[in-house]
Structures are given as structure tokens and as C-alpha cells.
Design a protein around this motif. Structure first.
Motif, PDB file in Angstrom:
ATOM      1  N   PHE A 201       0.829  -1.204   0.000  1.00  0.00           N
ATOM      2  CA  PHE A 201       0.000   0.000   0.000  1.00  0.00           C
ATOM      3  C   PHE A 201       0.867   1.259   0.000  1.00  0.00           C
ATOM      4  N   ALA A 202       2.000   1.204   0.677  1.00  0.00           N
ATOM      5  CA  ALA A 202       2.913   2.348   0.673  1.00  0.00           C
ATOM      6  C   ALA A 202       3.426   2.624  -0.730  1.00  0.00           C
ATOM      7  N   GLY A 203       3.511   1.557  -1.559  1.00  0.00           N
ATOM      8  CA  GLY A 203       3.980   1.723  -2.937  1.00  0.00           C
ATOM      9  C   GLY A 203       3.016   2.473  -3.833  1.00  0.00           C
ATOM     10  N   LEU A 204       1.794   2.731  -3.348  1.00  0.00           N
ATOM     11  CA  LEU A 204       0.833   3.511  -4.134  1.00  0.00           C
ATOM     12  C   LEU A 204       1.134   5.005  -4.079  1.00  0.00           C
ATOM     13  N   LEU A 205       2.029   5.422  -3.192  1.00  0.00           N
ATOM     14  CA  LEU A 205       2.454   6.819  -3.133  1.00  0.00           C
ATOM     15  C   LEU A 205       3.497   7.065  -4.210  1.00  0.00           C
ATOM     16  N   PRO A 206       3.249   8.013  -5.140  1.00  0.00           N
ATOM     17  CA  PRO A 206       4.197   8.237  -6.254  1.00  0.00           C
ATOM     18  C   PRO A 206       5.579   8.651  -5.772  1.00  0.00           C
ATOM     19  N   VAL A 207       6.555   7.811  -6.021  1.00  0.00           N
ATOM     20  CA  VAL A 207       7.948   8.060  -5.663  1.00  0.00           C
ATOM     21  C   VAL A 207       8.816   7.574  -6.810  1.00  0.00           C
ATOM     22  N   LEU A 208       9.898   8.307  -7.093  1.00  0.00           N
ATOM     23  CA  LEU A 208      10.832   7.903  -8.149  1.00  0.00           C
ATOM     24  C   LEU A 208      12.221   7.685  -7.538  1.00  0.00           C
ATOM     25  N   PRO A 209      12.574   6.458  -7.191  1.00  0.00           N
ATOM     26  CA  PRO A 209      13.922   6.201  -6.671  1.00  0.00           C
ATOM     27  C   PRO A 209      14.972   6.458  -7.749  1.00  0.00           C
ATOM     28  N   ASP A 210      16.197   6.628  -7.343  1.00  0.00           N
ATOM     29  CA  ASP A 210      17.286   6.826  -8.291  1.00  0.00           C
ATOM     30  C   ASP A 210      17.381   5.638  -9.252  1.00  0.00           C
ATOM     31  N   GLY A 211      17.482   5.946 -10.541  1.00  0.00           N
ATOM     32  CA  GLY A 211      17.633   4.907 -11.552  1.00  0.00           C
ATOM     33  C   GLY A 211      16.346   4.210 -11.941  1.00  0.00           C
ATOM     34  N   SER A 212      15.200   4.735 -11.482  1.00  0.00           N
ATOM     35  CA  SER A 212      13.935   4.030 -11.725  1.00  0.00           C
ATOM     36  C   SER A 212      13.122   4.598 -12.885  1.00  0.00           C
ATOM     37  N   LEU A 213      13.592   5.674 -13.515  1.00  0.00           N
ATOM     38  CA  LEU A 213      12.770   6.348 -14.514  1.00  0.00           C
ATOM     39  C   LEU A 213      12.379   5.428 -15.670  1.00  0.00           C
ATOM     40  N   VAL A 214      13.349   4.690 -16.215  1.00  0.00           N
ATOM     41  CA  VAL A 214      13.060   3.807 -17.351  1.00  0.00           C
ATOM     42  C   VAL A 214      12.061   2.729 -16.955  1.00  0.00           C
ATOM     43  N   TYR A 215      12.234   2.153 -15.763  1.00  0.00           N
ATOM     44  CA  TYR A 215      11.307   1.116 -15.303  1.00  0.00           C
ATOM     45  C   TYR A 215       9.909   1.693 -15.064  1.00  0.00           C
ATOM     46  N   THR A 216       9.858   2.926 -14.551  1.00  0.00           N
ATOM     47  CA  THR A 216       8.563   3.572 -14.311  1.00  0.00           C
ATOM     48  C   THR A 216       7.831   3.806 -15.618  1.00  0.00           C
ATOM     49  N   LEU A 217       8.545   4.353 -16.586  1.00  0.00           N
ATOM     50  CA  LEU A 217       7.930   4.593 -17.904  1.00  0.00           C
ATOM     51  C   LEU A 217       7.462   3.283 -18.519  1.00  0.00           C
TER      52      LEU A 217
END
Length: 446
Positions: A201-217
Motif C-alpha cells: 500500500f505504501a507503494g501507491l504513493l508516487p515516488v521515483l527512486p534513483d535509476g527508476s525512470l526507465v522502469y517507471t515509464l
């Protein structure tokens, strides 16, 4: 129609007036309103099952293995994006009575050239990638069997025969079976992994860890996003939904389908987070990452769970193969029909079942199956997946931009044009897919 049914299209009811601009349908929008019904679900399940292949599952798994539950929100946003895109495709078909390619033709000849080149090149590469992906779990289930090429050719020929001799109603039923298998297997493995619900449930808060941009997209734009989203309108027509009276049913069908997709994605993130991220286990890129996961599952839970997962892996891969063999062949048949018509704006939607017996439909089926077999001898299944991913990235920006164009102009009846929400979602999708396309090209091993 109730106020809530306007979003995202802004329409008010099934008694929509006909459009007055170029490409407006000639017998479109009327029809008694049909209430949503669970027993009528189908086209959305087909498009969702087709769009989510083994490559999408492993991309989600890798995101979970690297960042745990942190990108859970991106998976949810990705499902909302796909709902908006599929709804727009379905709304065009139902509100205008015209096919999507018929709409593209009204935007100028460039759309014809773009689609013609794309569908030929993409089909050649995808055919090999789909057969290779379907063959991998079979080879793992029978390691002493005849080998990857044999399984790849066999799955391709079986898909060809199945789609050649059956129509949409049968395709829908078999896809329901595949979805059931995928759902049960993936959710079962996620439950076995014992998820930490608080972290999820905590993962539903939008956060961008370092190096995660490509995986997020990739999670937002890549999972379930292929040319088959454009085939959704053809499948709803094949189902018999041909006017705006089916609009509420289409939206219900679409939302249920992508909610199911969302469960797949969340389940794979849980598996990646609990089994791989927590244990600091790395996987190979591409479909072979799922084979690596099978080894992890066997070590942790035994051979039954590992083999069950391979069955789910096969269901995910082969459902995509069958869906593309049918849906994109329907699109190609319509492309040929409209091109032969020479831009005649009065051409009606082809009767159900007719295109599935046409020379163009069966010719594209053969194109998807036979020539790509030569690529299997390259012994580069991962390279095929990369090539397929890059080619796929070039279609989604085209789809999002052209839908924005079609659904905001006189080509669409006023009551069914985009509302603020739909424009926002499609606009964000267009930007997202364009960024993904650029990223895919940049990541090529030049």
C-alpha cells in the motif's frame, strides 16, 4: 445516460446524432441502450490478454526485483492509461459506425503509408518473437524434447490453423481460458510469496527512486500497450456491438478487462519484490528472465509450483500469439478493404465474419506465421524481443495522437467527442509513448 457515464467521452446517451464532418458515419449512433452485463464481457478480455505477454510480465518482475513495492503506483497509472486508450478506440467505432482505419484515412494519406509500412515490418518481427516466446516455457517443461525451433514452429502453425478455421466467438472463448490460467497461476504465486501488505500500500504513493525512470515509464506505458489496442474496436464489432447503444457495455467491458490486467501486474510486482528484491536475486533480461524465476520457485516451493508457473508463462505468451493472429489480421483486412474503396467515405463496416474469411485476412495470417520462421534460425530470442519492443514503441504515439485528432473534430458526433478527462489522459499518453519510443531507440545496441 447518467452524468457519470459521460467520462471520459462526454457523451450523454445512445441516441447520438450523426456526425457532419469528414468521415462521419452514415448509419451510426442510434440504438437502444444496453445495460452492462457480466455475461456479455469479452472483447476487453481479448485485448488485455493479447497485450500482456511474457515480455510485459518479466518487465514488471524486474521492476519489482530492483525497487520492491516502490513502483506499485506506476502499475496502477499504467492500467488507467490503457483504459483511456481502449475506451477511445471503442468509442470511435460505436459513435461513428466507422472502423479506426477508416478514420485514419480522413487524416490524410500519410496515415495509410505509415500503417502499411509498419504493419508489414512489425508483423514479420512479431511473428518470430511470439513463436519464440511461446516455445520457451514448452522447452523448459520438456527439456529432453525436440528443441526451441520445433516448439516455435509448432505453436505458430497451431495458431494459424486455429484462427484460420474459427471465428471471433471461438477465439473469445479460448482467450477466456488463457486469462483464467494466467490469473490463477500468477495470483497463486503471489500469495505463496506472502506479500507484505503494508509495504504494498505504501507503494501507491508516487515516488521515483534513483535509476527508476526507465522502469517507471515501462510500467506505465509498456505493459499491455501494443498495436492490439487498436484492434479493440474490430473485436467489439465482431462481437456484434456496432452502435452507441453499446457504449455503456463497452466501457464496462474495458474497465473489467484492465482491472484484471492490473491484478496480473500487481501480482508480478509482489513476486519480484518478495522473492527477488528481498533475496537480492538477479534475473536475465527478456523472456528468459521468467525461466530464471522458475528456478527460484523450484528452490523455494518445489517442482509443482515451478511447473505451474511455466504453464502460466505459456498461457501469457500463447494468448498474445492467438490474439495478434486474429486481431491484427482483422485490421489488415480492413486496411485492404478501405484502400480498395479509394477513400469512399460511405463504406460501411464489413459484416461480421466476412473479413475473417477474406483473402487479405488469411494472407496476413500467413505473413505472421511462415516468413518469420526463418528468424528462429538466428538463435537470438532475446534480440527478437528487443526488435519487437522497439517497433511496438513506434505505434503507440501514433495511436494516441490520431485518437486525439479524430475524437475532437467533426469526424465524431458532438455528444461523443472527448471530454476534459479523456483529452488529458490521451494527451499524457501521447507524451509518455513518445518518450518511451525515444528511450527504446537510444537503448539499441548500435
Amino acid at each position: 445516460m447518467a452524468e457519470q457515464e459521460r467520462a471520459p467521452g462526454g457523451g450523454e446517451g445512445p441516441g447520438a446524432a450523426e456526425g457532419s464532418g469528414p468521415g462521419a458515419g452514415s448509419g451510426t449512433a442510434g440504438g437502444a441502450e444496453r445495460r452492462p452485463s457480466w455475461r456479455l464481457l469479452g472483447p476487453g478480455i481479448v485485448v488485455a490478454a493479447t497485450g500482456v505477454g511474457a515480455g510485459d510480465l518479466v518487465a514488471t518482475l524486474l521492476a519489482g526485483s530492483k525497487f520492491g513495492y516502490t513502483l506499485m503506483w506506476a502499475a496502477v497509472v499504467g492500467c488507467l492509461v490503457k483504459i483511456a486508450l481502449a475506451e477511445a478506440v471503442g468509442r470511435w467505432h460505436l459513435a461513428t459506425g466507422r472502423t479506426l482505419f477508416d478514420g485514419w484515412r480522413t487524416l490524410g494519406p500519410w496515415t495509410t503509408y505509415y500503417f502499411a509500412v509498419y504493419v508489414v515490418v512489425w508483423g514479420f518481427v512479431y511473428g518470430a518473437a511470439a513463436m519464440s516466446s511461446s516455445a520457451l516455457p514448452l522447452q523448459a517443461l520438456w527439456p529432453d524434447g525436440p528443441g526451441l525451433k520445433f516448439w516455435g514452429i509448432t505453436t505458430g502453425l497451431l495458431g494459424l490453423a486455429f484462427v484460420w478455421f474459427n471465428r471471433y466467438a471461438v477465439v473469445e472463448k479460448i482467450m477466456m481460458v488463457f486469462v483464467g490460467v494466467m490469473f490463477v497461476v500468477v495470483v497463486y504465486v503471489a500469495i505463496r510469496a506472502t506479500p507484505h501488505l503494508g509495504d504494498a500500500f505504501a507503494g501507491l504513493l508516487p515516488v521515483l527512486p534513483d535509476g527508476s525512470l526507465v522502469y517507471t515509464l515501462g510500467l506505465v506505458g509498456g505493459v499491455g500497450g501494443t498495436i492490439t489496442m487498436a484492434a479493440y474496436g474490430y473485436w467489439i464489432n465482431a462481437k456484434g456491438w456496432t452502435d452507441s447503444g453499446w457504449m455503456r457495455m463497452m466501457r464496462f467491458d474495458n474497465r473489467v478487462a484492465y482491472a484484471t490486467t492490473g491484478i496480473f501486474v500487481v501480482a508480478m510486482l509482489i513476486v519480484g519484490a518478495e522473492l527477488l528484491h528481498a533475496g537480492r536475486i538477479s534475473l536475465a533480461e527478456g523472456d528468459k528472465g521468467l525461466l530464471d524465476l522458475t528456478d527460484v520457485l523450484e528452490d523455494r516451493y518445489g517442482g509443482f509450483t515451478a511447473k505451474l508457473f511455466l504453464v502460466g508463462f505459456f498461457a501469457a505468451s500463447y494468448s498474445s500469439l492467438v490474439g495478434v493472429w486474429h486481431g491484427v489480421s482483422l485490421m489488415f483486412a480492413d486496411f485492404v478493404d478501405r484502400t480498395r474503396a479509394g477513400g469512399d467515405a460511405g463504406v460501411e463496416v464489413v459484416a461480421r465474419g466476412q473479413q475473417e474469411r477474406s483473402l487479405a485476412f488469411r494472407g496476413y495470417l500467413l505473413w505472421l506465421t511462415v516468413p518469420p520462421m526463418a528468424l528462429l534460425w538466428l538463435d537470438q530470442p532475446f534480440g527478437l524481443v528487443i526488435a519487437y519492443g522497439v517497433l511496438g514503441a513506434f505505434f503507440m504515439p501514433f495511436l494516441a495522437v490520431t485518437l486525439l485528432w479524430l475524437l475532437n473534430t467533426s469526424r465524431t458526433p458532438p455528444e461523443w467527442r472527448n471530454g476534459l478527462l479523456s483529452n488529458g489522459m490521451l494527451g499524457a499518453s501521447a507524451v509518455l509513448f513518445l518518450v518511451l519510443c525515444v528511450q527504446q531507440v537510444r537503448d539499441l545496441p548500435w
